[in-house]
Design an enzyme around this catalytic site. Sequence first.
Site, PDB file in Angstrom:
ATOM      1  N   CYS A   2      12.281  94.155  10.963  1.00 19.34           N
ATOM      2  CA  CYS A   2      12.471  95.466  10.358  1.00 19.34           C
ATOM      3  C   CYS A   2      12.899  95.258   8.909  1.00 19.34           C
ATOM      4  CB  CYS A   2      13.568  96.222  11.101  1.00 19.34           C
ATOM      5  SG  CYS A   2      13.254  96.300  12.863  1.00 19.34           S
ATOM      6  N   ARG A  27       7.268  95.008   6.715  1.00 21.80           N
ATOM      7  CA  ARG A  27       8.036  94.294   7.741  1.00 21.80           C
ATOM      8  C   ARG A  27       8.006  94.989   9.089  1.00 21.80           C
ATOM      9  NH1 ARG A  27      11.906  90.857   4.896  1.00 21.80           N
ATOM     10  NH2 ARG A  27      13.032  90.602   6.826  1.00 21.80           N
ATOM     11  N   TRP A  76      10.145  97.814  13.388  1.00 18.29           N
ATOM     12  CA  TRP A  76       9.143  97.182  14.248  1.00 18.29           C
ATOM     13  C   TRP A  76       9.841  97.050  15.593  1.00 18.29           C
ATOM     14  CZ3 TRP A  76       8.524  92.778  17.227  1.00 18.29           C
ATOM     15  CH2 TRP A  76       7.205  92.461  17.575  1.00 18.29           C
ATOM     16  N   ASN A 100      18.310  94.862  11.645  1.00 19.10           N
ATOM     17  CA  ASN A 100      17.135  94.013  11.803  1.00 19.10           C
ATOM     18  C   ASN A 100      17.579  92.845  12.675  1.00 19.10           C
ATOM     19  OD1 ASN A 100      14.803  92.458  11.474  1.00 19.10           O
ATOM     20  ND2 ASN A 100      15.541  91.553   9.557  1.00 19.10           N
ATOM     21  N   GLY A 101      16.837  92.548  13.748  1.00 22.03           N
ATOM     22  CA  GLY A 101      17.202  91.436  14.620  1.00 22.03           C
ATOM     23  C   GLY A 101      17.180  91.863  16.072  1.00 22.03           C
ATOM     24  N   GLU A 476      -8.621  80.238  12.537  1.00 25.05           N
ATOM     25  CA  GLU A 476      -8.082  81.210  11.584  1.00 25.05           C
ATOM     26  C   GLU A 476      -9.006  82.428  11.467  1.00 25.05           C
ATOM     27  OE1 GLU A 476      -5.407  81.866  10.393  1.00 25.05           O
ATOM     28  OE2 GLU A 476      -5.800  83.139   8.665  1.00 25.05           O
ATOM     29  N   LYS A 480      -7.948  86.271  12.313  1.00 23.72           N
ATOM     30  CA  LYS A 480      -8.077  87.344  11.319  1.00 23.72           C
ATOM     31  C   LYS A 480      -8.807  88.535  11.913  1.00 23.72           C
ATOM     32  CE  LYS A 480      -6.012  86.417   9.068  1.00 23.72           C
ATOM     33  NZ  LYS A 480      -4.898  85.745   8.533  1.00 23.72           N
ATOM     34  N   GLU A 483      -6.664  90.387  14.660  1.00 22.25           N
ATOM     35  CA  GLU A 483      -5.518  91.107  14.076  1.00 22.25           C
ATOM     36  C   GLU A 483      -5.900  92.470  13.536  1.00 22.25           C
ATOM     37  OE1 GLU A 483      -2.538  89.131  11.284  1.00 22.25           O
ATOM     38  OE2 GLU A 483      -4.327  87.923  11.050  1.00 22.25           O
ATOM     39  N   HIS A 499     -18.663  73.721  28.247  1.00 21.27           N
ATOM     40  CA  HIS A 499     -17.783  73.212  29.312  1.00 21.27           C
ATOM     41  C   HIS A 499     -17.029  74.337  29.998  1.00 21.27           C
ATOM     42  CE1 HIS A 499     -18.690  69.068  28.432  1.00 21.27           C
ATOM     43  NE2 HIS A 499     -18.567  69.349  27.144  1.00 21.27           N
ATOM     44  N   LYS A 593       4.699  91.908   8.995  1.00 24.07           N
ATOM     45  CA  LYS A 593       4.397  90.794   8.095  1.00 24.07           C
ATOM     46  C   LYS A 593       5.358  89.629   8.288  1.00 24.07           C
ATOM     47  CE  LYS A 593       2.206  89.187   4.463  1.00 24.07           C
ATOM     48  NZ  LYS A 593       0.878  88.689   4.804  1.00 24.07           N
TER      49      LYS A 593
HETATM   50  C1  F6R Z   1      -1.644  86.252  10.356  1.00 26.03           C
HETATM   51  C2  F6R Z   1      -0.322  86.047   9.825  1.00 26.03           C
HETATM   52  C3  F6R Z   1       0.690  85.424  10.709  1.00 26.03           C
HETATM   53  C4  F6R Z   1       1.655  84.562   9.873  1.00 26.03           C
HETATM   54  C5  F6R Z   1       2.798  84.038  10.752  1.00 26.03           C
HETATM   55  C6  F6R Z   1       3.718  83.136   9.979  1.00 26.03           C
HETATM   56  O1  F6R Z   1      -2.498  86.810   9.410  1.00 26.03           O
HETATM   57  O2  F6R Z   1      -0.037  86.394   8.722  1.00 26.03           O
HETATM   58  O3  F6R Z   1       0.114  84.702  11.727  1.00 26.03           O
HETATM   59  O4  F6R Z   1       0.946  83.514   9.315  1.00 26.03           O
HETATM   60  O5  F6R Z   1       3.509  85.120  11.271  1.00 26.03           O
HETATM   61  O6  F6R Z   1       4.298  83.805   8.911  1.00 26.03           O
HETATM   62  P1  F6R Z   1       4.951  83.036   7.717  1.00 26.03           P
HETATM   63  O7  F6R Z   1       3.849  82.319   7.002  1.00 26.03           O
HETATM   64  O8  F6R Z   1       5.568  84.094   6.869  1.00 26.03           O
HETATM   65  O9  F6R Z   1       5.942  82.083   8.287  1.00 26.03           O
END
Ligand code: F6R
Length: 598
Positions: A2, A27, A76, A100-101, A476, A480, A483, A499, A593
């Site tokens: 949050c 966040r 969040w 937050n937490g 990756e 993407k 998500e 397999h 994020k």
């Molecule tokens: C996906 C994404 C997440 C972050 C992960 C780690 O697009 O952004 O998978 O890569 O939560 O976050 P950081 O890099 O901030 O430790």
Amino acid sequence: MCGIIGYTGKDQALQIVMRGLAALEYRGYDSCGLSAFSSDGDEITVIKKAGRLKVLSEALSTVQLNTRCAIGHTRWATHGAVTEENAHPHRVGKTVIVHNGIIENYKQIESELQCSFQGSTDTERACALIDRYYEQTHDGKQAIINACSQIEGSYAFLIMFEDEKDTIYATSRACPLIVGHGENGSCAISDISACRLDTYCRLNDGESARLTPDGISVYASDGHELKGRLLPTDVKTELPSKNGYPHFMLKEINEIPTVLRKTVDANTKDGLPFFKSIPDSVLKDMKRLTVIGCGTAYHAGLCAVHTARELSGIDGAAYIASEYRYSRPTVKKGDVVVFISQSGETADTLACIRMCRSLGAYTLGIINVPYSTASFECDGVIYTHAGFEIAVASTKAYVCQLAALYLLIFKASLLQNALSEKKVSEYTKILKNDVPENAYIDEEKRKTVYNIAKKHKDSENMFYIGRGIDSILCSEASLKLKEVSYIHSEAYPAGELKHGAISLITPDVSVFVIATDKKLIGKTENNMQEVSSRGGRLILLGDSEMKSCDIIPCNSLQGIFSPFAASPLFQLYAYYTALLRGCDPDMPRNLAKSVTVE
Ligand code: F6R
């Protein structure tokens, strides 16, 4: 996960808190709220809503709230559904709180307090506990100390007491919280970029602070005052702006060439890798490349491990932080462990940094956000210079992580005599010049990606397949897509499909092939034929003679450098797919994020 902000001072608190919440919304954006002292300081008003910040703005436009002291929250959800009752701030008695937490022993607190609650959050229980101590002590600071000694878990709290006019208390454990002077008053924020600060102090675990319009006092966990903790800061507050783009995600993909140049420039000198804060001896003695991170950062780690092995025979492994922290550690004194994190605040990654440090390892961070927790806790830091990344899905930061990791590998290879200076200088030059140039997506490619995304947008299941470094990129690319577009997708090494997972290939399934590696294209084409024979619909990022697939050309960079040309293209594919399916690419559902909880 949050975002929290508090302000008390001479300026209009509501404006500052709402501006801060806009900067912190990345966040978490399930719900939001704020509480404010009335202008005479006699009462606290709480306004909160389920939904995004614009819902709160609309609610605020219907009330007259003239205030110089307010706290705000963007949520969040962890405990409790996304409802107005569960949104923060919470009020119990004379105490109002944002958090937050995660409070782990909230059930125990609830049963001990024996009172009724409006919602089901852990935070409301913590608020009630603090209020119980406040009833007994009539002293905000002491009530917080008493309550926190009973609370298990992680928290950054901002707290107001109705009897303590225009005063905010801040305290944290294992969650980022910064207090500082700025904006003609005192501020407390989860992220330094959300407020204009002249001085700042990161609260360490257990520390607390008392903020009034006149100043800030910082206290140790036992309550004694800590003097001289506020330091000057030169962080530029850059409020997020889309600069004419419809979404941050698109803007950030387009910024890749520029931020790649910045990252390489900042970490090179005289045409060779150069890291200010890392002694050469550390990389000279690095026997293995051990990398730890989460999500996209972990994927950058996988790519680095592959490259180190291919390029100079340095062996290694990448680990997912949430797994590593609970596994039997193999790290020993003197080992080097590389931690990758855009935010520098990811709870699992921070736990691994602490664990590896306690085992005597040298902790090396590859971090994007200055003043983040990881940037303080690692022994050495290489900064990526991606700038603010606002879209939840990481794009430009990932590519900059790769660049920083490559420079690290080049430097270690040079110091270990695995590569000559001539070779390292040649590779560094490619990273500086060819890589940013080839990460640029021209109009023709953009249109191709858009048209192919349009054709495949209704596939509810997708596979990403590739070989070698392309197989790593598939993880990756697949992350993407899921998500932001909510399409179920899986990444597979191309040769592994037969397999088991090939049983899932039907004419409804699209298979996205990444094939930048010329050496392996023949083998990958065999796997594409297997998919095609079962009716699977093929998309190819690369170069192939095969006619029965939709091709996104990508043959500009080869070998270890191919991720820099391929990544922006698969990121753009995910972006357009999201858009075409009516999803918000910047704020996908259920995500945040910065993952500051376990
Ligand atoms: C996906 C994404 C997440 C972050 C992960 C780690 O697009 O952004 O998978 O890569 O939560 O976050 P950081 O890099 O901030 O430790």
